[in-house]
Design a protein around this motif. Sequence first.
Motif, PDB file in Angstrom:
ATOM      1  N   ARG A 120      10.598  16.146  -3.665  1.00 48.68           N
ATOM      2  CA  ARG A 120      10.243  15.957  -5.064  1.00 48.68           C
ATOM      3  C   ARG A 120       9.544  14.608  -5.214  1.00 48.68           C
ATOM      4  N   PRO A 121       8.743  14.426  -6.250  1.00 45.44           N
ATOM      5  CA  PRO A 121       8.089  13.127  -6.446  1.00 45.44           C
ATOM      6  C   PRO A 121       9.119  11.994  -6.491  1.00 45.44           C
ATOM      7  N   ALA A 122       8.731  10.859  -5.911  1.00 49.35           N
ATOM      8  CA  ALA A 122       9.592   9.677  -5.880  1.00 49.35           C
ATOM      9  C   ALA A 122       8.731   8.443  -6.128  1.00 49.35           C
ATOM     10  N   PRO A 123       9.323   7.405  -6.712  1.00 52.92           N
ATOM     11  CA  PRO A 123       8.547   6.179  -6.931  1.00 52.92           C
ATOM     12  C   PRO A 123       8.138   5.543  -5.608  1.00 52.92           C
ATOM     13  N   ILE A 124       6.946   4.986  -5.602  1.00 57.04           N
ATOM     14  CA  ILE A 124       6.495   4.234  -4.428  1.00 57.04           C
ATOM     15  C   ILE A 124       7.404   3.015  -4.297  1.00 57.04           C
ATOM     16  N   PRO A 125       7.891   2.719  -3.078  1.00 58.81           N
ATOM     17  CA  PRO A 125       8.771   1.555  -2.909  1.00 58.81           C
ATOM     18  C   PRO A 125       8.153   0.276  -3.471  1.00 58.81           C
ATOM     19  N   HIS A 126       8.995  -0.508  -4.127  1.00 55.53           N
ATOM     20  CA  HIS A 126       8.552  -1.741  -4.785  1.00 55.53           C
ATOM     21  C   HIS A 126       7.798  -2.669  -3.824  1.00 55.53           C
ATOM     22  N   ALA A 127       8.308  -2.821  -2.598  1.00 56.07           N
ATOM     23  CA  ALA A 127       7.661  -3.725  -1.634  1.00 56.07           C
ATOM     24  C   ALA A 127       6.215  -3.315  -1.376  1.00 56.07           C
ATOM     25  N   LEU A 128       5.958  -2.019  -1.261  1.00 56.93           N
ATOM     26  CA  LEU A 128       4.593  -1.539  -1.041  1.00 56.93           C
ATOM     27  C   LEU A 128       3.750  -1.725  -2.301  1.00 56.93           C
ATOM     28  N   LEU A 129       4.308  -1.377  -3.449  1.00 56.22           N
ATOM     29  CA  LEU A 129       3.559  -1.549  -4.699  1.00 56.22           C
ATOM     30  C   LEU A 129       3.158  -2.996  -4.935  1.00 56.22           C
ATOM     31  N   SER A 130       4.044  -3.928  -4.583  1.00 58.25           N
ATOM     32  CA  SER A 130       3.720  -5.335  -4.805  1.00 58.25           C
ATOM     33  C   SER A 130       2.562  -5.791  -3.918  1.00 58.25           C
TER      34      SER A 130
END
Length: 134
Positions: A120-130
């Motif tokens: 299912r869709p999941a948020p992109i990990p914060h470390a990668l997004l930053s």
Amino acid sequence: MKEFLWPVRVYYEDTDSGGVVYYANYLKFMERARTEWLRSLGFEQDELREKEGVLFAVRKVGVEFRSPARFNDALQVSVQLISRGKASLVFRQEIRSAADGRLLCDGEVKIACIDAASFRPAPIPHALLSVVSE
């Protein structure tokens, strides 16, 4: 994000009986370049699966084939992040001849971040997004 470049050599196995790169292999070249882009940012896909519980899956692809690549050609595959959402990334990619810069193939690829267990869709990990937000 700035453009990331990855070199690819065309092997015999990448071509059809006429010595021209088989159309689906351009997608493989793009996939390899996106994997190396992610690695250049300090992220390994297997570690994201194990530590963060997420995978990346292609959601949508639009490709235009412009000129053929042939056996033994040196290619340059570009990756440029053009947009991001909470659970998706959209890339612009080009494949060019390393010899003369001629555009061979280009397109847009939308990648979805999904939960490794449920798909299912999941948020992109914060470390990668930053990192990709810089």
